[in-house]
Design an enzyme around this catalytic site. Structure first.
Site, short mmCIF file in Angstrom:
data_model
loop_
_atom_site.label_atom_id
_atom_site.label_comp_id
_atom_site.label_asym_id
_atom_site.label_seq_id
_atom_site.Cartn_x
_atom_site.Cartn_y
_atom_site.Cartn_z
N TYR A 1 -12.63 10.52 3.71
CA TYR A 1 -13.27 9.42 2.99
C TYR A 1 -13.49 8.18 3.85
O TYR A 1 -13.95 7.15 3.36
CB TYR A 1 -12.51 9.14 1.69
CG TYR A 1 -12.76 10.27 0.72
CD1 TYR A 1 -13.73 10.17 -0.25
CD2 TYR A 1 -12.09 11.49 0.86
CE1 TYR A 1 -14.02 11.23 -1.10
CE2 TYR A 1 -12.37 12.56 0.03
CZ TYR A 1 -13.33 12.43 -0.95
OH TYR A 1 -13.64 13.50 -1.77
N HIS B 1 0.80 -1.23 0.00
CA HIS B 1 0.00 0.00 0.00
C HIS B 1 0.83 1.28 0.00
O HIS B 1 0.58 2.20 0.76
CB HIS B 1 -0.96 0.01 1.20
CG HIS B 1 -2.02 -1.04 1.13
ND1 HIS B 1 -3.11 -1.04 1.97
CD2 HIS B 1 -2.16 -2.13 0.34
CE1 HIS B 1 -3.88 -2.09 1.70
NE2 HIS B 1 -3.30 -2.77 0.71
#
Length: 384
Positions: A267, A165
């Site tokens: 988010y 990631h």
């Protein structure tokens, strides 16, 4: 006896020639193939070259391509003859897992200044890793292209253990700001932290300095670089013709997202998601926490999105303004219709290979890179 022997030689020669021709055909580059979408569109796919774990590409004004390979190789590729030349001067990368050499883009005024920007993973003395963004001058005039005056302009803070990631996608906005996706490195909690730049979208000036109009001015010095927060692993980023930023990110166990990414918004990761933890532990859905910005599109089951363009070419005029996303797990190319603030998937092309990267070519063709060793560079054009 002499005539019989000569006849056998001729037969043997013909047989060997036939074997040779069959062998050449077996290993020849396959012919262009038709790819039909589930909404009836047909693309013509042509292969130009293969690569070792390609990750990203960008077109030069000359029509040549710069293509990155994860192990740390940058290649100058000419689609006219499929030639590949190694570009010297690339820094050492931390290769392994999802880490290595990543994205590559051009400065908006590349023709004048020859700046290119690239991202990669680097390792510190303790063995921890993090993403880095650097810029350098591309010296392209000779037969031995190279990078000069390389300088690092951004780093993930902090470096952490593991090799997943990084995200580190790059894009310039229409007004010349540099945007960077920074993954949460599979650590989850940093995505909500003001003291770490993991799990964020970053906004900088082209030289790496911090714009004074970034949205978070009262959360500390590091937070002044943030555009948005609460992200997981963002492997695609692009601006539409209105200047709106769109990103996508991989969900945990399903729940991939396509987001209109607004400055100052949160988010929600890891507090909310349309997916669940890999362990099976459920995560609250987005609609349970209205303070977090929900995705415009989400996918259950996963498509594993990677690469993103907002199409603006002339080859497919009806698709102008549509987004195209590569699918790793889904081995597909997805077409997303965008109308204002809304988006929806409208077509999916089965590619039969993991698609790592998507780019628009100079004449409006769509170019994709397949993932992993032997990944092909494909040009997708209109089928007539």
């Amino acid at each position: 006896m002499h005539l019989l022997f000569k006849s056998k030689l001729l037969l043997t020669s013909d047989f060997l020639l036939l074997l040779s021709l069959l062998s050449c055909n077996a290993f020849a580059e396959p012919a262009a193939q038709k790819i039909e979408g589930n909404a009836g569109s047909i693309l013509l796919a042509e292969s130009f070259a293969t690569f070792n774990e390609p990750w990203a590409m960008t077109f030069l004004p000359s029509g040549e391509l710069l293509i990155t390979e994860k192990k740390g190789t940058l290649l100058l590729v000419d689609p006219n003859d499929s030639s590949k030349i190694v570009v010297k001067g690339v820094p050492k990368v931390a290769y392994g897992g999802q880490g290595g050499l990543g994205d590559i883009i051009l400065h908006p005024q590349y023709k004048e200044n020859h700046w290119i920007y690239l991202s990669y993973a680097e390792k510190d003395r303790s063995g921890n890793t993090g993403a880095v963004v650097a810029r350098a001058k591309l010296i392209h005039a000779s037969a031995k292209p190279q990078l000069e005056n390389l300088e690092v302009i951004w780093r993930q803070i902090p470096k952490v253990s593991g090799s997943g990631h990084y995200s580190h996608r790059l894009a310039f906005s229409p007004n010349g700001k540099l945007f960077i996706t920074s993954g949460e490195r599979q650590k989850q909690a940093p995505a909500q932290s003001w003291m770490q730049n993991l799990g964020k979208v970053i906004r900088l000036n082209a030289d790496g300095s911090v714009p004074s109009d970034n949205p978070f001015q009262d959360k500390g010095e590091l937070a002044k670089t943030f555009w948005s927060l609460g992200h997981r692993n963002l492997l695609g980023m692009a601006f539409d013709k209105k200047g709106q930023l769109w990103t996508h990110e991989m969900g945990p166990r399903h729940g991939d997202e396509f987001n209109l990414t607004i400055g100052g918004d949160n988010y929600g990761w890891p507090i909310v998601s349309w997916g669940d933890q890999y362990s099976g532990i459920p995560i609250p859905d987005h609609d349970s926490r209205p303070e977090f910005n929900p995705p415009e599109v989400y996918w259950v089951p996963t498509v594993a999105p990677s690469g993103l363009i907002i199409y603006s070419g002339v080859m497919f005029p009806k698709w102008q303004g549509n987004a195209f996303i590569g699918g790793l797990k889904s081995k597909s190319l997805l077409r997303i219709k965008i109308e204002g603030f809304q988006a929806e998937e409208v077509e999916r092309f089965t590619m039969e290979k993991r698609i790592r990267e998507v780019e628009q070519g100079p004449n409006g063709a769509i170019w994709v890179l397949e993932d992993q060793k032997g990944g092909r560079l494909l040009r997708l054009s209109a089928y007539e």
